[in-house]
Design a protein around this motif. Sequence first.
Motif, PDB file in Angstrom:
ATOM      1  N   ASN A   9      14.881  47.274 -28.209  1.00  0.00           N
ATOM      2  CA  ASN A   9      13.819  46.993 -27.255  1.00  0.00           C
ATOM      3  C   ASN A   9      13.604  45.488 -27.068  1.00  0.00           C
ATOM      4  OD1 ASN A   9      12.588  46.500 -29.724  1.00  0.00           O
ATOM      5  ND2 ASN A   9      10.773  47.747 -29.306  1.00  0.00           N
ATOM      6  N   ASN A  45      16.497  45.552 -23.961  1.00  0.00           N
ATOM      7  CA  ASN A  45      15.420  45.925 -23.045  1.00  0.00           C
ATOM      8  C   ASN A  45      15.284  47.441 -22.870  1.00  0.00           C
ATOM      9  OD1 ASN A  45      13.235  45.002 -21.532  1.00  0.00           O
ATOM     10  ND2 ASN A  45      14.365  45.137 -19.629  1.00  0.00           N
ATOM     11  N   GLN A  46      15.535  48.187 -23.951  1.00  0.00           N
ATOM     12  CA  GLN A  46      15.389  49.639 -23.920  1.00  0.00           C
ATOM     13  C   GLN A  46      13.929  50.011 -24.164  1.00  0.00           C
ATOM     14  OE1 GLN A  46      18.386  51.879 -23.553  1.00  0.00           O
ATOM     15  NE2 GLN A  46      18.725  49.843 -22.688  1.00  0.00           N
ATOM     16  N   LEU A  47      13.495  51.085 -23.559  1.00  0.00           N
ATOM     17  CA  LEU A  47      12.172  51.619 -23.863  1.00  0.00           C
ATOM     18  C   LEU A  47      12.300  52.359 -25.180  1.00  0.00           C
ATOM     19  CD1 LEU A  47      11.177  52.964 -20.341  1.00  0.00           C
ATOM     20  CD2 LEU A  47      10.424  50.847 -21.451  1.00  0.00           C
ATOM     21  N   THR A  54       6.032  49.906 -31.071  1.00  0.00           N
ATOM     22  CA  THR A  54       7.008  49.290 -30.173  1.00  0.00           C
ATOM     23  C   THR A  54       7.361  47.870 -30.601  1.00  0.00           C
ATOM     24  OG1 THR A  54       5.256  48.588 -28.660  1.00  0.00           O
ATOM     25  CG2 THR A  54       6.346  50.710 -28.188  1.00  0.00           C
TER      26      THR A  54
END
Length: 114
Positions: A9, A45-47, A54
């Motif tokens: 992320n 940049n992954q959810l 997070t």
Amino acid sequence: MPTFVVYTNLPTIPDADQFLRDASKFVADRLAKPEKFVTVRVHPNQLMSHGGSTDPCGSVELYSINLGTDKNNEHTKAIGDFIADKLTIPRDRFYVNFNSLERIDVGIDGKTFA
């Protein structure tokens, strides 16, 4: 034919080209395979969340022919140290998944490794 895949992320990978080169050499050395067969894929940049948070986290996959399981603990420690050092993701914020493949299940240049 080792393939090293990192999902994270983190919005970007600092010095991504250098990370790819370092990861390729790391995997080749770790598995004692020629680097010319190593593929590295990074998906920033992954959810993602890990443990309900997070905060920076990731998921690592290592694929290779005849990977076996006898060195998974050693590989887990080495990969953990590598990711923690290069991406500053704490070792307890990502899993490492191993995928041992048969030679017949991997192809390149119009043929399999079988």
